[in-house]
Design an enzyme around this catalytic site. Structure first.
Site, PDB file in Angstrom:
ATOM      1  N   LYS A  14     100.762 -81.303  88.158  1.00 46.60           N
ATOM      2  CA  LYS A  14     100.713 -82.735  88.470  1.00 46.60           C
ATOM      3  C   LYS A  14     100.231 -83.556  87.274  1.00 46.60           C
ATOM      4  O   LYS A  14     100.835 -84.554  86.919  1.00 46.60           O
ATOM      5  CB  LYS A  14      99.797 -82.992  89.668  1.00 46.60           C
ATOM      6  N   ARG A  89      94.409 -86.386  99.552  1.00 48.78           N
ATOM      7  CA  ARG A  89      94.433 -84.941  99.796  1.00 48.78           C
ATOM      8  C   ARG A  89      94.382 -84.605 101.275  1.00 48.78           C
ATOM      9  O   ARG A  89      94.528 -83.446 101.640  1.00 48.78           O
ATOM     10  CB  ARG A  89      93.276 -84.262  99.081  1.00 48.78           C
ATOM     11  N   ARG A 128      94.490 -71.597  82.309  1.00 44.61           N
ATOM     12  CA  ARG A 128      93.885 -72.895  82.000  1.00 44.61           C
ATOM     13  C   ARG A 128      92.367 -72.754  81.834  1.00 44.61           C
ATOM     14  O   ARG A 128      91.775 -73.343  80.927  1.00 44.61           O
ATOM     15  CB  ARG A 128      94.211 -73.913  83.098  1.00 44.61           C
ATOM     16  N   ARG A 134      87.000 -74.330  82.000  1.00 47.34           N
ATOM     17  CA  ARG A 134      86.618 -75.066  83.211  1.00 47.34           C
ATOM     18  C   ARG A 134      85.910 -74.144  84.196  1.00 47.34           C
ATOM     19  O   ARG A 134      86.456 -73.135  84.616  1.00 47.34           O
ATOM     20  CB  ARG A 134      87.866 -75.689  83.847  1.00 47.34           C
ATOM     21  N   ARG A 145      90.226 -72.945  96.644  1.00 49.67           N
ATOM     22  CA  ARG A 145      90.906 -74.231  96.500  1.00 49.67           C
ATOM     23  C   ARG A 145      92.316 -74.188  97.088  1.00 49.67           C
ATOM     24  O   ARG A 145      92.766 -75.142  97.728  1.00 49.67           O
ATOM     25  CB  ARG A 145      90.959 -74.643  95.024  1.00 49.67           C
TER      26      ARG A 145
END
Length: 187
Positions: A14, A89, A128, A134, A145
């Protein structure tokens, strides 16, 4: 006016696609994830509260996120449109967004869902995490998630389909191919 929502599970692309489209359409990308991560980094009260939820793989409470969005949508750079990345969401957030927009005489033009299989998402997010460092991208949190997304966010597909403005786009493939599929839906 281009008022677009990008939906899809974490790691679907996204943010990457939003940057490309926003440059093309000359509208701002409004990423709740970026706004929340900045608040965490800056150690604000909202950021510290949000961090607890984010680190556990849970959604940040609606009251916090909706307030952020409402404030952002009235900024001058949104007058010709915007692209929401990571919001809404939940159906409750979508209802709140519709109310915010209707007070301005606006509505969502297109809700685009980037569809990517879970195994591909897990691989992308672990990569990622390696690149960006992260803390919210470890295997346990990623699976949490994805489970949260499937329970709380997937109902949005029915919500926007009922409004007649949902587009489903295959998010697997090279960057240009996915971008072209999205642009076709916006045409």
């Amino acid at each position: 006016m281009n008022s677009i929502i990008f939906m899809g599970p974490p790691g679907a692309g996204k943010g990457t696609q939003a940057k490309i489209l926003c440059d093309t359409l000359r509208i701002p990308q409004i990423s709740t994830g970026d706004i929340l991560r900045a608040a965490v980094k800056n150690g604000t009260q909202m950021g510290l509260e949000a961090k607890r939820y984010m680190d556990a793989g849970d959604l940040v409470p609606d009251s916090v996120v909706i307030g952020i969005i409402k404030d952002r949508l009235v900024e001058p750079d949104c007058k010709n449109g915007f692209l929401l990345d990571g919001f809404p969401r939940t159906v409750e957030q979508a209802d709140a967004l519709d109310k915010i927009l209707s007070t301005e005489g606006l509505k969502i033009k297109r809700a685009i869902n980037l569809e990517v299989p879970d195994q591909e998402l897990l691989e992308r997010l672990l990569k990622r995490a390696e690149i960006e460092g992260r803390s919210d991208d470890n295997e346990t949190t990623i699976k949490s998630r994805l489970e949260t997304y499937n329970k709380k966010t997937l109902p949005l597909l029915d919500y926007y389909a009922a409004k007649g403005n949902l587009s489903r786009v295959n998010g697997v493939g090279n960057l240009d191919t996915v971008t072209k599929l999205i642009e076709k839906e916006l045409a």
